[in-house]
Write a protein that holds these residues in place. Structure first.
Motif, PDB file in Angstrom:
ATOM      1  N   VAL A 143       0.814  -1.343  -0.024  1.00 49.50           N
ATOM      2  CA  VAL A 143       0.050  -0.001  -0.070  1.00 49.50           C
ATOM      3  C   VAL A 143       0.929   1.188   0.087  1.00 49.50           C
ATOM      4  N   GLU A 144       1.999   1.144   0.830  1.00 52.12           N
ATOM      5  CA  GLU A 144       2.764   2.426   1.037  1.00 52.12           C
ATOM      6  C   GLU A 144       3.629   2.638  -0.271  1.00 52.12           C
ATOM      7  N   GLU A 145       3.831   1.734  -1.178  1.00 54.68           N
ATOM      8  CA  GLU A 145       4.592   1.935  -2.446  1.00 54.68           C
ATOM      9  C   GLU A 145       3.579   2.453  -3.244  1.00 54.68           C
ATOM     10  N   ALA A 146       2.142   2.024  -3.244  1.00 53.56           N
ATOM     11  CA  ALA A 146       1.409   2.279  -4.293  1.00 53.56           C
ATOM     12  C   ALA A 146       0.949   3.778  -4.110  1.00 53.56           C
ATOM     13  N   VAL A 147       0.820   4.141  -2.753  1.00 55.11           N
ATOM     14  CA  VAL A 147       0.495   5.669  -2.412  1.00 55.11           C
ATOM     15  C   VAL A 147       1.816   6.452  -3.042  1.00 55.11           C
ATOM     16  N   ALA A 148       2.825   6.065  -2.672  1.00 59.21           N
ATOM     17  CA  ALA A 148       4.234   6.921  -3.039  1.00 59.21           C
ATOM     18  C   ALA A 148       4.188   7.118  -4.381  1.00 59.21           C
ATOM     19  N   ARG A 149       3.715   5.942  -5.337  1.00 56.02           N
ATOM     20  CA  ARG A 149       3.683   6.241  -6.726  1.00 56.02           C
ATOM     21  C   ARG A 149       2.414   6.729  -7.360  1.00 56.02           C
ATOM     22  N   PHE A 150       1.424   6.679  -6.964  1.00 57.35           N
ATOM     23  CA  PHE A 150       0.078   7.087  -7.275  1.00 57.35           C
ATOM     24  C   PHE A 150      -0.628   8.041  -6.580  1.00 57.35           C
ATOM     25  N   GLY A 151      -0.318   8.366  -5.611  1.00 57.84           N
ATOM     26  CA  GLY A 151      -0.800   9.706  -4.852  1.00 57.84           C
ATOM     27  C   GLY A 151      -1.631   9.426  -3.410  1.00 57.84           C
ATOM     28  N   GLU A 152      -1.643   9.983  -2.570  1.00 57.66           N
ATOM     29  CA  GLU A 152      -2.015   9.924  -1.188  1.00 57.66           C
ATOM     30  C   GLU A 152      -3.597   9.699  -1.349  1.00 57.66           C
ATOM     31  N   GLY A 153      -4.324  10.269  -2.406  1.00 57.26           N
ATOM     32  CA  GLY A 153      -5.626  10.224  -2.668  1.00 57.26           C
ATOM     33  C   GLY A 153      -6.206   8.892  -2.589  1.00 57.26           C
ATOM     34  N   LEU A 154      -5.416   8.014  -2.995  1.00 62.38           N
ATOM     35  CA  LEU A 154      -5.674   6.705  -3.262  1.00 62.38           C
ATOM     36  C   LEU A 154      -5.930   5.884  -2.064  1.00 62.38           C
ATOM     37  N   ARG A 155      -5.519   6.333  -0.873  1.00 63.34           N
ATOM     38  CA  ARG A 155      -5.529   5.618   0.496  1.00 63.34           C
ATOM     39  C   ARG A 155      -6.919   5.798   0.896  1.00 63.34           C
ATOM     40  N   THR A 156      -7.633   4.893   1.296  1.00 62.09           N
ATOM     41  CA  THR A 156      -8.932   4.698   1.726  1.00 62.09           C
ATOM     42  C   THR A 156      -8.829   5.141   3.525  1.00 62.09           C
ATOM     43  N   PRO A 157      -9.862   5.209   4.095  1.00 64.00           N
ATOM     44  CA  PRO A 157      -9.823   5.536   5.495  1.00 64.00           C
ATOM     45  C   PRO A 157      -9.383   4.319   6.340  1.00 64.00           C
ATOM     46  N   ALA A 158      -9.511   3.220   5.613  1.00 69.66           N
ATOM     47  CA  ALA A 158      -9.106   1.857   6.107  1.00 69.66           C
ATOM     48  C   ALA A 158      -7.589   1.620   6.049  1.00 69.66           C
ATOM     49  N   GLY A 159      -6.832   2.500   5.513  1.00 63.76           N
ATOM     50  CA  GLY A 159      -5.561   2.149   5.221  1.00 63.76           C
ATOM     51  C   GLY A 159      -5.266   1.488   3.910  1.00 63.76           C
ATOM     52  N   THR A 160      -6.190   1.083   3.205  1.00 64.23           N
ATOM     53  CA  THR A 160      -5.904   0.215   1.896  1.00 64.23           C
ATOM     54  C   THR A 160      -5.977   1.186   0.665  1.00 64.23           C
ATOM     55  N   ILE A 161      -6.106   0.483  -0.211  1.00 59.98           N
ATOM     56  CA  ILE A 161      -6.172   1.236  -1.683  1.00 59.98           C
ATOM     57  C   ILE A 161      -7.576   1.566  -2.388  1.00 59.98           C
ATOM     58  N   ASP A 162      -7.898   2.502  -2.542  1.00 58.76           N
ATOM     59  CA  ASP A 162      -9.224   2.576  -3.474  1.00 58.76           C
ATOM     60  C   ASP A 162      -8.878   1.695  -4.888  1.00 58.76           C
ATOM     61  N   ARG A 163      -9.301   0.546  -4.963  1.00 56.63           N
ATOM     62  CA  ARG A 163      -8.839  -0.014  -6.175  1.00 56.63           C
ATOM     63  C   ARG A 163      -9.705   0.584  -7.319  1.00 56.63           C
ATOM     64  N   ALA A 164     -10.727   1.081  -7.434  1.00 56.41           N
ATOM     65  CA  ALA A 164     -11.392   1.600  -8.520  1.00 56.41           C
ATOM     66  C   ALA A 164     -10.913   2.910  -9.043  1.00 56.41           C
ATOM     67  N   ALA A 165     -10.345   3.672  -8.046  1.00 59.70           N
ATOM     68  CA  ALA A 165      -9.598   4.871  -8.452  1.00 59.70           C
ATOM     69  C   ALA A 165      -8.446   4.435  -9.204  1.00 59.70           C
ATOM     70  N   LEU A 166      -7.664   3.456  -8.559  1.00 61.73           N
ATOM     71  CA  LEU A 166      -6.322   3.159  -9.185  1.00 61.73           C
ATOM     72  C   LEU A 166      -6.623   2.394 -10.391  1.00 61.73           C
ATOM     73  N   ALA A 167      -7.475   1.598 -10.724  1.00 59.30           N
ATOM     74  CA  ALA A 167      -7.878   1.166 -11.940  1.00 59.30           C
ATOM     75  C   ALA A 167      -8.266   2.241 -13.078  1.00 59.30           C
ATOM     76  N   SER A 168      -8.756   3.217 -12.595  1.00 59.18           N
ATOM     77  CA  SER A 168      -9.118   4.434 -13.566  1.00 59.18           C
ATOM     78  C   SER A 168      -7.772   4.954 -14.004  1.00 59.18           C
ATOM     79  N   ILE A 169      -6.831   4.836 -13.157  1.00 58.43           N
ATOM     80  CA  ILE A 169      -5.321   5.315 -13.504  1.00 58.43           C
ATOM     81  C   ILE A 169      -4.635   4.674 -14.449  1.00 58.43           C
ATOM     82  N   VAL A 170      -4.623   3.271 -14.284  1.00 54.79           N
ATOM     83  CA  VAL A 170      -3.761   2.046 -14.746  1.00 54.79           C
ATOM     84  C   VAL A 170      -4.209   1.805 -16.006  1.00 54.79           C
ATOM     85  N   PHE A 171      -5.671   1.932 -16.170  1.00 55.05           N
ATOM     86  CA  PHE A 171      -6.182   0.949 -17.263  1.00 55.05           C
ATOM     87  C   PHE A 171      -5.819   1.843 -18.538  1.00 55.05           C
TER      88      PHE A 171
END
Length: 216
Positions: free
Chosen positions: A54-82
């Motif tokens: 999660v920390e590596e993904a946040v560092a690469r794609f932005g803090e805005g992808l971190r959810t309140p639970a401390g995981t990654i917002d997969r839908a938002a990430l998918a919209s970036i990488v797709f």
């Protein structure tokens, strides 16, 4: 990339396009007592559990992808990488090494338990040109419209989403050409179960004899 496996353990591949019924076949084989390793599940765990991934993904794609639970917002990430091959490659670099280590550990457990084979449930096996790492690859096929309707019904996705995922995957013609065995999901679940059982029996035939020869 697929991890190296024990010389005493055979690796089989299971793949299929979105909505094909691949996960149903995996569940049927798992229920029959076979070890089916879900590569997607291991991939998801990298981003769905707070930690280094999660920390590596946040560092690469932005803090805005971190959810309140401390995981990654997969839908938002998918919209970036797709839509960005470079971003998708960066994500794969974050995820794949961790997946390989987890899969390798499970394969060692299987070898230690005396199991003859493991099955990798891998939706992108052919897209990643990984078939050489398997003794045999089984591909699940279904009619295009059936696949679209299934995903729309079961996952709540719209048609455009399903079609876009299909376009990013290999075609059924590629699956027919490159897989060692096909399972046609064109009838009911009972027929699919029979076909899946037969396909696995075919691709595992002789494994016991090979193991005996290795011991001798």
């Amino acid at each position: 990339m697929t991890p190296a496996t024990s010389a005493s353990l055979t690796r089989l591949g299971l793949t299929g396009g979105i909505g094909s019924g691949k996960s149903t076949v995996a569940a049927l084989w798992r229920a029959a007592g076979h070890r089916v390793i879900d590569l997607d599940a291991y991939s998801r765990a990298v981003l769905d559990v707070p930690g280094e991934g999660v920390e590596e993904a946040v560092a690469r794609f932005g803090e805005g992808l971190r959810t309140p639970a401390g995981t990654i917002d997969r839908a938002a990430l998918a919209s970036i990488v797709f839509a960005d091959p470079a971003a998708r490659a960066d994500l794969e670099e974050i995820v794949l090494g961790r997946v390989d280590r987890a899969v390798g550990a499970e394969e060692r457990q299987a070898a230690d338990a005396g199991e003859l084979f493991v099955i990798h449930d891998s939706p992108l096996l052919l897209e990643k040109h990984q078939e050489a790492g398997y003794r045999a690859v089984v591909a699940v096929l279904a009619r295009r419209e059936d696949r679209i309707e299934r995903v729309m019904r079961d996952r709540g996705k719209d048609r455009a989403y399903v079609v876009s995922i299909m376009a990013a995957q290999v075609t059924d013609l590629d699956r027919i050409r490159r897989a060692d065995r096909l399972v046609l999901n064109t009838s009911g679940r009972d027929v699919l179960a029979d076909r899946a059982e037969h396909a696995l029996a075919v691709v595992t035939a002789g494994l016991g004899d090979l193991a005996d020869s290795a011991v001798r």
